[in-house]
Motif scaffolding. Structure first.
Motif, PDB file in Angstrom:
ATOM      1  N   LYS A  54      46.003  37.346  35.793  1.00  0.00           N
ATOM      2  CA  LYS A  54      45.340  38.085  34.715  1.00  0.00           C
ATOM      3  C   LYS A  54      44.054  37.377  34.288  1.00  0.00           C
ATOM      4  O   LYS A  54      43.042  38.026  33.984  1.00  0.00           O
ATOM      5  N   VAL A  55      44.095  36.050  34.289  1.00  0.00           N
ATOM      6  CA  VAL A  55      42.888  35.280  33.940  1.00  0.00           C
ATOM      7  C   VAL A  55      41.797  35.530  34.974  1.00  0.00           C
ATOM      8  O   VAL A  55      40.608  35.701  34.628  1.00  0.00           O
ATOM      9  N   GLU A  56      42.181  35.590  36.241  1.00  0.00           N
ATOM     10  CA  GLU A  56      41.210  35.886  37.304  1.00  0.00           C
ATOM     11  C   GLU A  56      40.563  37.246  37.080  1.00  0.00           C
ATOM     12  O   GLU A  56      39.337  37.414  37.209  1.00  0.00           O
ATOM     13  N   LEU A  57      41.373  38.246  36.743  1.00  0.00           N
ATOM     14  CA  LEU A  57      40.845  39.601  36.553  1.00  0.00           C
ATOM     15  C   LEU A  57      40.030  39.732  35.271  1.00  0.00           C
ATOM     16  O   LEU A  57      39.152  40.598  35.183  1.00  0.00           O
ATOM     17  N   ASP A  58      40.300  38.890  34.283  1.00  0.00           N
ATOM     18  CA  ASP A  58      39.515  38.935  33.036  1.00  0.00           C
ATOM     19  C   ASP A  58      38.040  38.652  33.314  1.00  0.00           C
ATOM     20  O   ASP A  58      37.153  39.222  32.666  1.00  0.00           O
ATOM     21  N   THR A  59      37.771  37.767  34.254  1.00  0.00           N
ATOM     22  CA  THR A  59      36.382  37.476  34.626  1.00  0.00           C
ATOM     23  C   THR A  59      35.716  38.719  35.195  1.00  0.00           C
ATOM     24  O   THR A  59      34.552  39.016  34.888  1.00  0.00           O
ATOM     25  N   LEU A  60      36.445  39.457  36.005  1.00  0.00           N
ATOM     26  CA  LEU A  60      35.904  40.699  36.561  1.00  0.00           C
ATOM     27  C   LEU A  60      35.639  41.723  35.475  1.00  0.00           C
ATOM     28  O   LEU A  60      34.619  42.421  35.489  1.00  0.00           O
ATOM     29  N   VAL A  61      36.538  41.815  34.514  1.00  0.00           N
ATOM     30  CA  VAL A  61      36.371  42.772  33.414  1.00  0.00           C
ATOM     31  C   VAL A  61      35.065  42.506  32.668  1.00  0.00           C
ATOM     32  O   VAL A  61      34.325  43.443  32.316  1.00  0.00           O
ATOM     33  N   GLN A  62      34.746  41.251  32.417  1.00  0.00           N
ATOM     34  CA  GLN A  62      33.512  40.918  31.710  1.00  0.00           C
ATOM     35  C   GLN A  62      32.286  41.381  32.491  1.00  0.00           C
ATOM     36  O   GLN A  62      31.310  41.871  31.904  1.00  0.00           O
ATOM     37  N   LYS A  63      32.315  41.251  33.801  1.00  0.00           N
ATOM     38  CA  LYS A  63      31.190  41.702  34.619  1.00  0.00           C
ATOM     39  C   LYS A  63      31.077  43.223  34.596  1.00  0.00           C
ATOM     40  O   LYS A  63      29.971  43.777  34.539  1.00  0.00           O
ATOM     41  N   VAL A  64      32.211  43.898  34.631  1.00  0.00           N
ATOM     42  CA  VAL A  64      32.209  45.366  34.626  1.00  0.00           C
ATOM     43  C   VAL A  64      31.620  45.900  33.322  1.00  0.00           C
ATOM     44  O   VAL A  64      30.917  46.914  33.310  1.00  0.00           O
ATOM     45  N   ARG A  65      31.866  45.216  32.238  1.00  0.00           N
ATOM     46  CA  ARG A  65      31.357  45.663  30.939  1.00  0.00           C
ATOM     47  C   ARG A  65      29.833  45.620  30.864  1.00  0.00           C
ATOM     48  O   ARG A  65      29.235  46.270  30.007  1.00  0.00           O
ATOM     49  N   GLY A  66      29.210  44.868  31.747  1.00  0.00           N
ATOM     50  CA  GLY A  66      27.748  44.823  31.774  1.00  0.00           C
ATOM     51  C   GLY A  66      27.129  45.887  32.649  1.00  0.00           C
ATOM     52  O   GLY A  66      25.912  45.905  32.831  1.00  0.00           O
ATOM     53  N   LEU A  67      27.940  46.810  33.169  1.00  0.00           N
ATOM     54  CA  LEU A  67      27.456  47.864  34.060  1.00  0.00           C
ATOM     55  C   LEU A  67      27.665  49.235  33.454  1.00  0.00           C
ATOM     56  O   LEU A  67      28.538  49.442  32.609  1.00  0.00           O
ATOM     57  N   ASN A  68      26.865  50.192  33.918  1.00  0.00           N
ATOM     58  CA  ASN A  68      27.202  51.606  33.760  1.00  0.00           C
ATOM     59  C   ASN A  68      28.087  51.922  34.963  1.00  0.00           C
ATOM     60  O   ASN A  68      27.606  52.252  36.037  1.00  0.00           O
ATOM     61  N   LEU A  69      29.379  51.812  34.765  1.00  0.00           N
ATOM     62  CA  LEU A  69      30.331  51.836  35.865  1.00  0.00           C
ATOM     63  C   LEU A  69      30.392  53.197  36.539  1.00  0.00           C
ATOM     64  O   LEU A  69      30.485  54.233  35.882  1.00  0.00           O
ATOM     65  N   GLU A  70      30.332  53.187  37.871  1.00  0.00           N
ATOM     66  CA  GLU A  70      30.513  54.399  38.656  1.00  0.00           C
ATOM     67  C   GLU A  70      31.937  54.471  39.204  1.00  0.00           C
ATOM     68  O   GLU A  70      32.642  55.453  38.993  1.00  0.00           O
ATOM     69  N   VAL A  71      32.370  53.435  39.904  1.00  0.00           N
ATOM     70  CA  VAL A  71      33.700  53.466  40.503  1.00  0.00           C
ATOM     71  C   VAL A  71      34.172  52.051  40.839  1.00  0.00           C
ATOM     72  O   VAL A  71      33.359  51.154  41.106  1.00  0.00           O
ATOM     73  N   ILE A  72      35.490  51.860  40.786  1.00  0.00           N
ATOM     74  CA  ILE A  72      36.135  50.640  41.255  1.00  0.00           C
ATOM     75  C   ILE A  72      37.202  51.058  42.264  1.00  0.00           C
ATOM     76  O   ILE A  72      37.982  51.983  42.005  1.00  0.00           O
ATOM     77  N   VAL A  73      37.225  50.384  43.401  1.00  0.00           N
ATOM     78  CA  VAL A  73      38.251  50.649  44.418  1.00  0.00           C
ATOM     79  C   VAL A  73      39.027  49.358  44.646  1.00  0.00           C
ATOM     80  O   VAL A  73      38.445  48.345  45.053  1.00  0.00           O
ATOM     81  N   ALA A  74      40.323  49.394  44.356  1.00  0.00           N
ATOM     82  CA  ALA A  74      41.202  48.244  44.585  1.00  0.00           C
ATOM     83  C   ALA A  74      42.051  48.521  45.819  1.00  0.00           C
ATOM     84  O   ALA A  74      42.786  49.517  45.856  1.00  0.00           O
ATOM     85  N   THR A  75      41.952  47.656  46.826  1.00  0.00           N
ATOM     86  CA  THR A  75      42.663  47.850  48.096  1.00  0.00           C
ATOM     87  C   THR A  75      43.621  46.695  48.329  1.00  0.00           C
ATOM     88  O   THR A  75      43.203  45.532  48.365  1.00  0.00           O
ATOM     89  N   GLY A  76      44.914  47.033  48.491  1.00  0.00           N
ATOM     90  CA  GLY A  76      45.920  46.010  48.715  1.00  0.00           C
ATOM     91  C   GLY A  76      46.158  45.757  50.193  1.00  0.00           C
ATOM     92  O   GLY A  76      46.112  46.691  51.011  1.00  0.00           O
ATOM     93  N   HIS A  77      46.375  44.476  50.550  1.00  0.00           N
ATOM     94  CA  HIS A  77      46.655  44.067  51.927  1.00  0.00           C
ATOM     95  C   HIS A  77      47.865  43.137  51.928  1.00  0.00           C
ATOM     96  O   HIS A  77      48.065  42.358  50.986  1.00  0.00           O
ATOM     97  N   THR A  78      48.632  43.169  53.001  1.00  0.00           N
ATOM     98  CA  THR A  78      49.761  42.252  53.166  1.00  0.00           C
ATOM     99  C   THR A  78      49.607  41.502  54.489  1.00  0.00           C
ATOM    100  O   THR A  78      48.698  41.780  55.278  1.00  0.00           O
ATOM    101  N   ASP A  79      50.543  40.576  54.716  1.00  0.00           N
ATOM    102  CA  ASP A  79      50.576  39.920  56.025  1.00  0.00           C
ATOM    103  C   ASP A  79      51.447  40.746  56.973  1.00  0.00           C
ATOM    104  O   ASP A  79      51.907  41.838  56.625  1.00  0.00           O
ATOM    105  N   LYS A  80      51.711  40.249  58.143  1.00  0.00           N
ATOM    106  CA  LYS A  80      52.427  41.002  59.174  1.00  0.00           C
ATOM    107  C   LYS A  80      53.948  40.930  59.035  1.00  0.00           C
ATOM    108  O   LYS A  80      54.674  41.620  59.756  1.00  0.00           O
ATOM    109  N   LEU A  81      54.425  40.083  58.143  1.00  0.00           N
ATOM    110  CA  LEU A  81      55.864  39.920  57.973  1.00  0.00           C
ATOM    111  C   LEU A  81      56.463  41.163  57.312  1.00  0.00           C
ATOM    112  O   LEU A  81      55.921  41.676  56.333  1.00  0.00           O
TER     113      LEU A  81
END
Length: 219
Positions: free
Chosen positions: A111-138
């Motif tokens: 959550k602390v990591e994502l808080d830094t991203l939130v601060q950057k987003v607040r400085g934009l006129n936001l158009e879109v955010i795409v969150a893509t999840g990845h896993t390993d092969k197991l």
């Protein structure tokens, strides 16, 4: 001068005065002017076609009435137009920094990591955010697809809880289909999990605009 000549001279002066006053312009409120003005200092005399103002012998562009020809005109400073600048940035978070192994609940440090991203987003006129999840092969493909989607959704939910518009956040699940490392063949499971860590990740792409003045230097 005989009486007839005097009458003609007076008539000529009257005609000139009538013509000039009919074609006059208002006198500026400046303290002095070197265009000829009427006796009450209300008007500047102009020619018959109302194009040119009469000038005294000491006339200069700086002492001219601003409404008359030849007067010095102060050019207004133009404000550069404000233009939007499109910005796009992709940030990759290692899943191990956001989640425990094989889990989809955000850790406190995540959550602390994502808080830094939130601060950057607040400085934009936001158009879109795409969150893509990845896993390993197991694990099985279907399971990994579900896990990667749950992690992307967890990121979306947290960003929305911090004030980011949820309608502008999209999620994708790639499972194990786009690995970063492909040469992990350790025999011990613990070592294999450690080697495959870069594949377990959430990529977040942010697109928006920032407003800045044209010709403003870039930093």
């Amino acid at each position: 001068m005989n009486k007839l000549s005097k009458l003609a001279f007076i008539a000529a002066i009257a005609a000139f005065a009538a013509s000039a006053s009919a074609q006059s312009v208002s006198l500026s409120q400046q303290t002095s002017t070197d265009n000829w003005a009427n006796g009450s200092q209300e008007y500047v005399w102009t020619n018959g076609s109302n194009e040119l103002c009469w000038r005294s012998t000491s006339w200069t562009p700086t002492t001219a009435n601003p409404k008359c020809d030849g007067a010095l005109v102060v050019q207004a400073t133009e404000t550069p137009p404000v233009v939007p600048k499109i910005t796009s940035q992709k940030v990759t978070y290692q899943a191990d920094a956001l989640f425990d192994f094989d889990k989809s609940e955000l850790k406190a440090n995540g959550k602390v990591e994502l808080d830094t991203l939130v601060q950057k987003v607040r400085g934009l006129n936001l158009e879109v955010i795409v969150a893509t999840g990845h896993t390993d092969k197991l694990g099985k493909e279907h399971y990994n697809d579900q896990l990667s989607m749950k992690r992307a959704q967890a990121v979306k939910n947290y960003l929305a809880s911090q004030g980011v518009d949820a309608n502008r956040i999209y999620t994708e699940a790639k499972g194990k289909r786009n690995p970063v490392v492909t040469d992990c063949h350790q025999k011990k499971r613990k070592d294999l999990i450690a080697c495959l860590a870069p594949n377990r990740r959430v990529e977040i792409e942010v697109v928006g605009t920032v407003t800045e003045q044209a010709n403003q230097p870039a930093y």
